[in-house]
Design an enzyme around this catalytic site. Sequence first.
Site, PDB file in Angstrom:
ATOM      1  N   LYS A 248     -14.232   1.117 -20.668  1.00  0.00           N
ATOM      2  CA  LYS A 248     -14.455  -0.320 -20.808  1.00  0.00           C
ATOM      3  C   LYS A 248     -13.163  -1.084 -20.567  1.00  0.00           C
ATOM      4  CE  LYS A 248     -17.982  -0.183 -24.490  1.00  0.00           C
ATOM      5  NZ  LYS A 248     -19.096  -0.831 -23.797  1.00  0.00           N
ATOM      6  N   ARG A 322     -27.877   5.662 -26.033  1.00  0.00           N
ATOM      7  CA  ARG A 322     -29.234   6.155 -25.786  1.00  0.00           C
ATOM      8  C   ARG A 322     -29.278   7.673 -25.691  1.00  0.00           C
ATOM      9  NH1 ARG A 322     -29.717   2.643 -20.413  1.00  0.00           N
ATOM     10  NH2 ARG A 322     -28.369   1.331 -21.706  1.00  0.00           N
TER      11      ARG A 322
HETATM   12  N1  BES Z   1     -22.039  -0.203 -27.391  1.00  0.00           N
HETATM   13  C1  BES Z   1     -22.367  -0.748 -26.124  1.00  0.00           C
HETATM   14  C2  BES Z   1     -23.230  -2.017 -26.228  1.00  0.00           C
HETATM   15  C3  BES Z   1     -22.602  -3.214 -26.884  1.00  0.00           C
HETATM   16  C4  BES Z   1     -22.051  -4.210 -26.124  1.00  0.00           C
HETATM   17  C5  BES Z   1     -22.632  -3.373 -28.244  1.00  0.00           C
HETATM   18  C6  BES Z   1     -21.489  -5.319 -26.714  1.00  0.00           C
HETATM   19  C7  BES Z   1     -22.075  -4.479 -28.854  1.00  0.00           C
HETATM   20  C8  BES Z   1     -21.513  -5.463 -28.091  1.00  0.00           C
HETATM   21  C9  BES Z   1     -23.133   0.269 -25.302  1.00  0.00           C
HETATM   22  O1  BES Z   1     -22.831   1.593 -25.539  1.00  0.00           O
HETATM   23  C10 BES Z   1     -22.796  -0.012 -23.866  1.00  0.00           C
HETATM   24  O2  BES Z   1     -21.666   0.192 -23.504  1.00  0.00           O
HETATM   25  N2  BES Z   1     -23.785  -0.422 -23.093  1.00  0.00           N
HETATM   26  C11 BES Z   1     -23.597  -0.727 -21.719  1.00  0.00           C
HETATM   27  C12 BES Z   1     -24.732  -0.084 -20.966  1.00  0.00           C
HETATM   28  C13 BES Z   1     -24.564  -0.134 -19.476  1.00  0.00           C
HETATM   29  C14 BES Z   1     -23.463   0.812 -19.052  1.00  0.00           C
HETATM   30  C15 BES Z   1     -25.868   0.256 -18.859  1.00  0.00           C
HETATM   31  C16 BES Z   1     -23.623  -2.234 -21.561  1.00  0.00           C
HETATM   32  O3  BES Z   1     -24.396  -2.891 -22.251  1.00  0.00           O
HETATM   33  O4  BES Z   1     -22.826  -2.755 -20.801  1.00  0.00           O
HETATM   34 MN    MN Z   2     -21.136   2.229 -24.341  1.00  0.00          MN
END
Ligand code: BES
Ligand code: MN
Length: 466
Positions: A248, A322
């Site tokens: 990230k 997931r």
């Molecule tokens: N933990 C994150 C989602 C999240 C984002 C929680 C902001 C709280 C605040 C999750 O694991 C994630 O990284 N999701 C990605 C999925 C994508 C790669 C399909 C996302 O939402 O960007």
């Molecule tokens: Mn994630």
Amino acid sequence: MEIKLVEDAKSVACDLLVINKFENESTSSDFANKYAVEDDKFEGKLNDTYLLQTYGQTPAKKILIVGFGKKSEFNSNKLREAVAKAIKKASSIEAKTVAFKFDGVDFDYSEQLTMGIYIGDYVFDKYKSEKKDKHINEIYVQANEGLVHKAEKVAAAMNFARNLANEPAQFATPTELASIALDFGLETKVYDREECEKMGMGAFLAVGRGSAQEPKFIHMKYTCDNPKKRIAIIGKGICFDSGGLDIKPASSMLTMKDDMSGAACVLGIMSIIKEFNPQVEVHGIIAACENMPGCSAYKPGDILTAKNGKTIEVDNTDAEGRLTLADALCYACELGVDEVIDLATLTGACMVALGTHAAGIMGNDEDLVKRLIDVADRNGERYWQLPLWEEYGDSLKSDVADMQNTGSRWGGASAAGIFLQKFVKDVKWAHIDIAGTAFLDKPQKEFIKGATGAGVRAILNYILEV
Ligand code: BES
Ligand code: MN
Ligand code: ZN
């Protein structure tokens, strides 16, 4: 802080008396009416406050009038928010003893009054060397004893969850969550890496492989004689989400200690459940690990086999929640429960769609989803249903495995829901995406910034209402 029940809060000698005022009405205090209401200094608009010195003319040294707005629009959710703000005000003026006297309100007044007191009093200052010594010692209320005691426990569970989610990832590790779970005096089993391997949890274990922290699969069980229903609650337990190799950007990673807020919710509920003694069997399940890009980390293109034998191509290592939930859902479904509810900070997409004011809810049983929306609504949370149409699964198709873990950017919350559904078998299931509601970057309603304990109020009350 202790709440004491009194017959007449107005006659208590205290540092601060908190009273209410609806627009176009006077208050229950002659003093307040004389010095603030009759000369139109204070109208009583919702959440406005007005502080009066009483110079020995009332038992309270000061009076805080809280605006309740228009009487016809007032409800218990507004009451809780107003109380939380009054508590913060009381702390800021260093009141040690506070009495609440509200007129013209009924409904579940006592319950939300108490919730507002405890939510509003919450601070996370354990790592400050100089603690704010502004805590209120005693609170006097005129209220229903049973409801006050109930709310004290719900709020304790909530603040327990807030503490866990606010705790830095360096301390709130999978091992730490497991040891917390083992302390509740419930029937609890913690599975280590080897045992998870034996159970076939290839998706969960892959996510944890890049971290120096050992993964832990936690299963707590509360039961009673002749339970009316059997429920499993699953919390996403990513103790830190760096994104993994699909790392990230810094700004998105900053708050990712909160990616175990689902787990914190489950632990909060399980921490108090014995004290309620509900006629329900409740399983609390957490697949806890970190998503890190270490040298053993799982990689884009890897193909994982989940507990139910389905294969998953890793399209993006940042869609890790997931994967851990897939194995947790398989495990929960094998318990033979009536309902499975998972709570997860799952998608940024859900946050984009609903902001910080509502969690997304999806499921395979309309009635379960509706009941959860309703109980959330009555207890200060908002759940909004998102669709689980099968078309959202189109983009999860893989050329080399049964599915891949991400699909189209569009409709990402629903695509994640469809992914999870592939691991749900023969059970009523609801999925609650709390990505937007679990952790605030600025104060909102009754909350300071940081963890909110999302899910605790709704799901605990859901269990208590069975
Ligand atoms: N933990 C994150 C989602 C999240 C984002 C929680 C902001 C709280 C605040 C999750 O694991 C994630 O990284 N999701 C990605 C999925 C994508 C790669 C399909 C996302 O939402 O960007
Ligand atoms: Mn994630
Ligand atoms: Zn995550």
